[in-house]
Design a protein around this motif. Structure first.
Motif, short mmCIF file in Angstrom:
data_model
loop_
_atom_site.label_atom_id
_atom_site.label_comp_id
_atom_site.label_asym_id
_atom_site.label_seq_id
_atom_site.Cartn_x
_atom_site.Cartn_y
_atom_site.Cartn_z
N TRP A 1 -1.33 1.60 -9.40
CA TRP A 1 -0.54 2.38 -8.44
C TRP A 1 -1.13 3.77 -8.20
O TRP A 1 -0.82 4.44 -7.23
CB TRP A 1 0.89 2.54 -8.95
N PRO B 1 -3.58 6.68 -7.24
CA PRO B 1 -4.69 6.80 -6.29
C PRO B 1 -6.04 7.02 -6.98
O PRO B 1 -7.05 6.53 -6.50
CB PRO B 1 -4.30 8.01 -5.44
N ALA C 1 -7.07 -2.45 -2.49
CA ALA C 1 -5.65 -2.52 -2.16
C ALA C 1 -5.03 -3.71 -2.87
O ALA C 1 -5.70 -4.65 -3.23
CB ALA C 1 -5.47 -2.68 -0.65
N SER D 1 6.72 -0.81 -7.06
CA SER D 1 6.67 -1.32 -5.69
C SER D 1 7.92 -0.87 -4.95
O SER D 1 8.87 -0.38 -5.55
CB SER D 1 6.60 -2.84 -5.72
N ARG E 1 7.44 -5.11 3.53
CA ARG E 1 6.57 -4.33 2.63
C ARG E 1 7.12 -4.28 1.21
O ARG E 1 6.85 -3.32 0.48
CB ARG E 1 6.43 -2.89 3.16
N ASP F 1 4.63 -3.50 -1.58
CA ASP F 1 3.65 -2.45 -1.33
C ASP F 1 3.89 -1.26 -2.27
O ASP F 1 4.97 -1.11 -2.84
CB ASP F 1 3.76 -1.98 0.12
N TRP F 2 2.84 -0.44 -2.45
CA TRP F 2 3.00 0.79 -3.23
C TRP F 2 3.49 1.92 -2.32
O TRP F 2 3.10 1.99 -1.15
CB TRP F 2 1.67 1.24 -3.84
N ARG G 1 2.40 4.85 -2.17
CA ARG G 1 1.33 5.71 -1.64
C ARG G 1 0.76 5.17 -0.33
O ARG G 1 0.04 5.87 0.36
CB ARG G 1 0.23 5.89 -2.66
N ASN G 2 1.09 3.91 0.01
CA ASN G 2 0.59 3.37 1.28
C ASN G 2 1.54 3.65 2.44
O ASN G 2 1.35 3.11 3.52
CB ASN G 2 0.37 1.86 1.15
N SER H 1 3.70 6.14 5.20
CA SER H 1 3.71 7.44 5.87
C SER H 1 4.95 8.20 5.40
O SER H 1 5.83 7.64 4.77
CB SER H 1 3.77 7.23 7.37
#
Ligand SMILES: Nc1ncnc2c1ncn2[C@@H]1O[C@H](COP(=O)(O)OP(=O)(O)OP(=O)(O)O)[C@@H](O)[C@H]1O
Ligand SMILES: [Mg+2]
Lengths: 285, 237
Positions: free
Chosen positions: A276, A278, A284, B89, B119, B122-123, B125-126, B128
């Motif tokens: 997770w 960065p 990805a 997540s 999503r 998803d993390w 950080r991805n 907006s």
């Protein structure tokens, strides 16, 4: 609203890229090129070493040829005790790491969470830390004699400080805003630790693990050069008595390789556990 | 404007004579406030006047120095920053603190409501800024709170995203019917969203505007700005 849409529509009809002069890529080597270059110097060094040994410029007593070391490795692995000795060394390292690591982690968690625990424990640990742990060696030998106990103790001691310090640090550095969120979401104390504090501290803890692998290794090398009856260090000391420089060099190479492998495992662990993050993200998810 | 819950008059939160001080600095003094279920209240006030202090007291995050707060045990809070856990997540984030089974399904439903149903894994950080704030909204609403507290939740978003968020928040609040207290510096945002607008000054609610939409928006806007100590040139001239 319709004016918005007009603006959006006009914004998407920007002129095609071909209308601009193509920007020339500056000359670059690329990743592969740089990787190849980074191996040039080490390879050249080994070639030079081999050559000077072959031509007899360096006495094999001082530094045996790399090819000789490789042959020795093969011989010792097939007919000697190399693998057993390696196993013994790894077991010592693992045991010491497990003991020292769990003590350090427990103390780190306690001190990270509780000001009282910090007041009770932290100063003592910092004072012990001020001693270069190898300086304790004579005392450790008096306590444990020269046996497994002394070696495992030394490794544990070396492992303790990096893990302790980074665990406390990691816990302290968890974002207070996230802790507050945990309270807002109604997390229990246990849930708060499991869902927020430990994951937040994990990058720091793993850094500690990596450092401690290095010190564990150093501690083992030193411990094994003193009165060992088995292990890589014993092999080295034994070979020294008989001026078998090839075996000595071999043990040094083995120590180095195991260090590299341990570090690689630690990095892999970081990439897996910190996917997770960065800074550690590989590709990805 | 008046809906079922408003007519029922079940309060979401009742604040009586609230007092809050930092050391010798008194921030809230004799503050009274009542928010009904399903009512959308927007709080305006100069920077540093104590809006966040009030909101944190309502959220139970800070102790109070006097008075009474009758609030549900667990109000939901959305902060200016999304405060998503970077190591979880999206669906794990939304289900943080939820009890029971089928957590993933419930989180999925909440994420679908804010348009991020695809999503789940998803993390953060991805995302907006606007998407992250939508996840924070989903996390706040998934537990069906009786009171929803929002502290400048859209302040960091761009103008277009903010307009979309206004629509979304209105829809969600209409569906879930929590009492809402939203803090903002944006007078226009207040006019768009609120059933009732409050202006805070000197530690109390100094001004209340109920008849949203009855006067022209420009007039309401000028009045609110005046309450906030901003005199428009147009009016002064
Ligand atoms: N932890 C604290 N310690 C001391 N004083 C504080 C603390 N938190 C806030 N204050 C003071 O209390 C007053 C009210 O602060 P608060 O954060 O509630 O203002 P605000 O209305 O939310 O302002 P803004 O609109 O800028 O967010 C300010 O004068 C601030 O300096
Ligand atoms: Mg504030």
């Amino acid at each position: 609203m319709s004016t918005f849409e007009q603006i959006l529509a006009s914004a998407s009809s920007v002129p095609p890229r071909e209308q601009f002069a193509p920007r020339r890529q500056p000359f670059t080597l690329g990743r592969r090129g740089l990787l190849a270059i980074s191996w040039l110097a080490p390879i050249a060094l080994i070639v030079a070493w081999e050559t000077s040994a072959q031509f007899g410029w360096v006495s094999p007593q001082v530094l045996p040829a790399p090819s000789k070391v490789v042959r020795t490795a093969y011989r010792l692995a097939t007919s000697g005790t190399l693998l057993t000795d390696l196993g013994v060394s790894l077991l010592r390292a693992a045991t010491g790491f497990a003991i020292g690591g769990s003590i350090a982690f427990t103390l780190g968690v306690l001190v990270g969470f509780s000001r009282l625990a910090e007041a009770l424990i932290d100063r003592s640990i910092q004072m012990i830390r001020a001693i270069p742990f190898l300086a304790l060696l004579p005392l450790v030998i008096v306590w444990f004699g020269v046996g497994e106990g002394e070696k495992i103790f030394l490794v544990s001691l070396g492992v303790t400080f990096p893990i302790y310090i980074n665990t406390t640090l990691g816990i302290r550095q968890v974002d207070p805003k996230l802790l507050e969120l945990g309270r807002v979401q109604g997390l229990s104390r246990i849930q708060l630790i499991r869902r927020i504090i430990l994951p937040g501290a994990l990058p720091s803890i793993l850094t500690g693990v990596r450092y401690s692998l290095a010190t564990a290794w150093l501690a083992l090398v030193v411990a094994e050069t003193i009165g060992a009856q088995s292990g890589i260090g014993f092999l080295a000391m034994d070979a020294r008595e008989f001026l078998r420089t090839d075996v000595v060099v071999l043990t040094i190479v083995i120590y180095a390789l195991i260090g590299v492998v341990a570090d690689a495992i630690a990095r892999l662990l970081e990439r897996r556990l910190l996917a997770w993050h960065p800074n550690y993200a590989s590709t990805a998810r | 404007m008046t809906n079922g819950a408003l007519r029922d008059r079940t309060p979401s939160v009742v604040v009586t004579d609230l007092r809050r001080a930092y050391g010798t600095k008194v921030v809230l003094e004799q503050l009274n406030l009542r928010i009904e279920r399903g009512e959308f209240v927007v709080l305006l006030g100069e920077s540093g006047c104590g809006k966040t202090t009030l909101l944190r007291a309502l959220a139970g995050l800070d102790a109070i120095d006097g008075g009474r707060i009758e609030a549900p045990k667990r109000p939901a809070v959305v902060f200016q920053e999304h405060r998503l856990l970077p190591w979880d997540s999206l669906w794990r984030n939304v289900s943080l603190g939820m009890q029971g089974s089928d957590l993933r399904e419930r989180a999925a439903a909440a994420l679908t409501e804010v348009g991020l149903g695809d999503r789940l894994d998803d993390w953060p950080r991805n995302l907006s800024g606007g998407q992250a704030q939508r996840v924070a909204l989903a996390r706040a609403l998934v537990q069906e709170p009786q009171l929803l507290l929002l502290d400048e939740p859209f302040a960091a978003l761009d103008a277009l995203t903010r307009i979309r968020m206004h629509t979304l928040v209105k829809e969600l609040v209409a569906r879930h019917q929590p009492g809402v207290l939203l803090v903002t510096h944006d007078v226009d945002e207040a006019i768009v969203l609120a059933d009732r607008i409050l202006v805070m000054r000197d530690g109390v609610i100094a001004f209340e505007h109920r008849e949203i939409g009855q006067a022209p928006a420009a007039e309401t806007r000028a009045r609110l700005l005046a309450e906030l100590g901003v005199v428009l040139d147009r009016r002064a001239a």
